[in-house]
Design a protein around this motif. Sequence first.
Motif, mmCIF file in Angstrom:
data_model
loop_
_atom_site.group_PDB
_atom_site.id
_atom_site.type_symbol
_atom_site.label_atom_id
_atom_site.label_comp_id
_atom_site.label_asym_id
_atom_site.label_seq_id
_atom_site.Cartn_x
_atom_site.Cartn_y
_atom_site.Cartn_z
ATOM 1 N N ALA A 137 0.814 -1.224 0.000
ATOM 2 C CA ALA A 137 0.000 0.000 0.000
ATOM 3 C C ALA A 137 0.844 1.270 0.000
ATOM 4 C CB ALA A 137 -0.933 -0.001 1.214
ATOM 5 N N GLY A 138 2.110 1.176 0.309
ATOM 6 C CA GLY A 138 2.955 2.368 0.308
ATOM 7 C C GLY A 138 4.043 2.301 1.365
ATOM 8 N N ARG A 139 4.865 3.339 1.404
ATOM 9 C CA ARG A 139 5.976 3.404 2.352
ATOM 10 C C ARG A 139 5.465 3.750 3.742
ATOM 11 N NH1 ARG A 139 11.347 6.313 0.532
ATOM 12 N NH2 ARG A 139 11.614 4.219 -0.307
ATOM 13 N N LEU A 140 5.929 3.006 4.731
ATOM 14 C CA LEU A 140 5.576 3.274 6.124
ATOM 15 C C LEU A 140 6.575 4.208 6.784
ATOM 16 C CD1 LEU A 140 4.632 -0.331 7.276
ATOM 17 C CD2 LEU A 140 3.077 1.617 7.166
ATOM 18 N N ARG A 141 7.857 4.031 6.437
ATOM 19 C CA ARG A 141 8.904 4.780 7.140
ATOM 20 C C ARG A 141 10.208 4.687 6.348
ATOM 21 N NH1 ARG A 141 12.749 2.857 11.146
ATOM 22 N NH2 ARG A 141 11.794 0.799 10.931
ATOM 23 N N GLU A 142 11.033 5.706 6.509
ATOM 24 C CA GLU A 142 12.421 5.649 6.048
ATOM 25 C C GLU A 142 13.266 6.372 7.082
ATOM 26 O OE1 GLU A 142 13.823 8.107 2.859
ATOM 27 O OE2 GLU A 142 11.983 9.330 2.879
ATOM 28 N N GLY A 143 14.549 6.050 7.125
ATOM 29 C CA GLY A 143 15.378 6.701 8.129
ATOM 30 C C GLY A 143 16.863 6.600 7.827
ATOM 31 N N MET A 144 17.604 7.544 8.384
ATOM 32 C CA MET A 144 19.058 7.561 8.280
ATOM 33 C C MET A 144 19.625 7.454 9.686
ATOM 34 S SD MET A 144 21.732 7.730 6.361
ATOM 35 C CE MET A 144 23.468 8.220 6.312
ATOM 36 N N MET A 145 20.386 6.394 9.943
ATOM 37 C CA MET A 145 21.038 6.194 11.238
ATOM 38 C C MET A 145 22.467 6.696 11.138
ATOM 39 S SD MET A 145 20.402 4.616 14.313
ATOM 40 C CE MET A 145 19.589 3.018 14.216
ATOM 41 N N ILE A 146 22.809 7.654 11.982
ATOM 42 C CA ILE A 146 24.155 8.227 11.968
ATOM 43 C C ILE A 146 24.803 8.058 13.340
ATOM 44 C CG2 ILE A 146 23.658 9.894 10.142
ATOM 45 C CD1 ILE A 146 23.314 12.039 12.295
ATOM 46 N N GLY A 147 26.133 8.083 13.362
ATOM 47 C CA GLY A 147 26.875 8.036 14.615
ATOM 48 C C GLY A 147 27.792 9.234 14.713
ATOM 49 N N TYR A 148 28.668 9.213 15.692
ATOM 50 C CA TYR A 148 29.692 10.251 15.767
ATOM 51 C C TYR A 148 30.754 9.965 14.701
ATOM 52 C CZ TYR A 148 27.719 12.320 19.978
ATOM 53 O OH TYR A 148 26.891 12.968 20.864
ATOM 54 N N ASP A 149 31.704 10.866 14.552
ATOM 55 C CA ASP A 149 32.652 10.772 13.437
ATOM 56 C C ASP A 149 33.783 9.797 13.766
ATOM 57 O OD1 ASP A 149 33.634 11.279 10.940
ATOM 58 O OD2 ASP A 149 34.738 13.073 11.518
ATOM 59 N N ASN A 150 33.455 8.503 13.819
ATOM 60 C CA ASN A 150 34.475 7.485 14.033
ATOM 61 C C ASN A 150 34.418 6.472 12.890
ATOM 62 O OD1 ASN A 150 32.222 5.877 14.654
ATOM 63 N ND2 ASN A 150 32.473 6.174 16.859
ATOM 64 N N GLU A 151 35.131 5.381 13.044
ATOM 65 C CA GLU A 151 35.267 4.412 11.957
ATOM 66 C C GLU A 151 33.922 3.838 11.511
ATOM 67 O OE1 GLU A 151 37.537 2.380 9.141
ATOM 68 O OE2 GLU A 151 38.114 3.984 10.528
ATOM 69 N N ARG A 152 32.965 3.787 12.415
ATOM 70 C CA ARG A 152 31.657 3.229 12.075
ATOM 71 C C ARG A 152 30.941 4.040 10.992
ATOM 72 N NH1 ARG A 152 27.893 3.372 16.368
ATOM 73 N NH2 ARG A 152 26.815 1.588 15.515
ATOM 74 N N MET A 153 31.252 5.346 10.885
ATOM 75 C CA MET A 153 30.575 6.200 9.898
ATOM 76 C C MET A 153 31.390 6.365 8.616
ATOM 77 S SD MET A 153 27.513 7.248 10.498
ATOM 78 C CE MET A 153 27.365 8.640 9.388
ATOM 79 N N LYS A 154 32.452 5.597 8.472
ATOM 80 C CA LYS A 154 33.284 5.711 7.272
ATOM 81 C C LYS A 154 32.445 5.437 6.019
ATOM 82 C CE LYS A 154 37.640 4.075 5.287
ATOM 83 N NZ LYS A 154 38.796 3.152 5.471
ATOM 84 N N ASN A 155 32.500 6.365 5.065
ATOM 85 C CA ASN A 155 31.785 6.268 3.778
ATOM 86 C C ASN A 155 30.263 6.294 3.924
ATOM 87 O OD1 ASN A 155 34.285 5.978 2.399
ATOM 88 N ND2 ASN A 155 34.262 3.768 2.779
ATOM 89 N N LEU A 156 29.753 6.756 5.076
ATOM 90 C CA LEU A 156 28.301 6.814 5.267
ATOM 91 C C LEU A 156 27.764 8.233 5.423
ATOM 92 C CD1 LEU A 156 27.550 3.746 7.585
ATOM 93 C CD2 LEU A 156 26.905 4.036 5.187
ATOM 94 N N TRP A 157 28.636 9.223 5.572
ATOM 95 C CA TRP A 157 28.151 10.594 5.683
ATOM 96 C C TRP A 157 27.661 11.083 4.317
ATOM 97 C CZ3 TRP A 157 26.979 12.544 10.096
ATOM 98 C CH2 TRP A 157 27.721 12.237 11.247
ATOM 99 N N PRO A 158 26.516 11.759 4.259
ATOM 100 C CA PRO A 158 26.129 12.419 3.007
ATOM 101 C C PRO A 158 27.222 13.405 2.573
ATOM 102 C CG PRO A 158 24.284 12.379 4.542
ATOM 103 C CD PRO A 158 25.482 11.905 5.306
#
Length: 436
Positions: free
Chosen positions: A89-110
């Motif tokens: 029937a359609g989209r229920l939700r979308e989201g962007m999960m972000i962290g602080y600027d450490n290795e986990r966010m490598k290549n994930l920042w807009p």
Amino acid sequence: MVQLDPIATVDLTDFQARKPEITKQLMAAASDIGFFRVKGHGMSLDDINAAHAMSLKFLDLSDEVKGSLPMNKENFAYILGWSDENLTAGRLREGMMIGYDNERMKNLWPTKDMVPEYKQHMISFMLKCHAVTEQIMSCFALGLGLQESVFKEAMDPHAADCQTAMYCNRYPSVEGKHFPEGALRIGAHTDFELLTLLFTRPGEVGLEVCAGKGTTAKEAMKTGLWQACDPVAGAITINIGDALQYWSDDRLKSTFHRVRVPKEHEYKGERHSMAYFANVRATAVLQGPLNKYPPITFPQILATKAKKRKELNLKPRDQMTDQEKLARWKEAHGPDFVMADVAVTPQPPALGDTSALDQPAPATHDATATPNGGMIVTNGSETNVMQGDRHSMAYFANARGSTLLQGPNKKYPPITFPEILAEKRRQMDEMIFGKT
């Protein structure tokens, strides 16, 4: 008849001067429903609205662009990146999960081409959230009888192993759409981390809390227990997560909650929220002051969640049919603290088992005491809870050999300690050799 809102609001104004009073109010709210609101927190409405606007600049991009920063849906829990939730029937939700600027966010920042200054703006907002979190957690430390600063180092946002994240969600308008009965934008669940700070714009309703104290997953799905938790302008909605329930020996409650698809008479427009998941570092060891549960790290808590998901044969959401999603939403998934199989305590070998003698000698470790009295052990690039040799010293305080021992009620005849030892030896010989 006007229904009273059971979700308490705690004023943090004049925090240092009123800290004992604030601590009492926070402990009461967190040990009752586990959800509460705070005002007087020092975050301006302009800052909150600006963060909403920046979040939506990214979510307004095409799915193709957002999809270049995907969340790993094969994993579980706070995996960073963009994801969405859809029914036919359609989209229920979308989201962007972000962290602080450490290795986990490598290549994930807009990138700057996608949204200029997104990274700087959102990290600045997250640090403001962290300042509020530190105040609240210092109160919980005092309320639990711990050192006031016990959570400070364990939640350092600048640490390389920081696990804190923020989920920026958009729930599209459902005007003119007809979702099947039982559809939820987010199914009933508890949060995994220490504390969630939720920012939702006034009027954008749908969050419900399972307000019954001591509620089980099964009870969470009984309709009568759900209580609306609508946003209040300028206030932050806060809830306890599984890790803090664990660390508090169950004094503070991680509460089931969900986001419903609007009913016919309710607001059906777009809903936007930002959930700041305040968390401990990956290497921090959690154990409450009463030692109700064994020491555990947050990655181990996630491991129990992943194990539970596997046992329930839960697929990644984007691989489920509508029917599978509707069936899943009829269940609730909570803390389920049966963690002895995860936070393993080394056991002595069975009699006659010599396999332990064949193991190599333990490697050299660097050990650092954690704020709550546990131990973080580092071996090269690997960090985990120590599970090697155990050493103790037991000081056996005793009476003199000539001292006569007898209780005030004279239940037993007078006796000396050497006579007690002689009786123990007699009993032992009798067990081994039989009566003589």
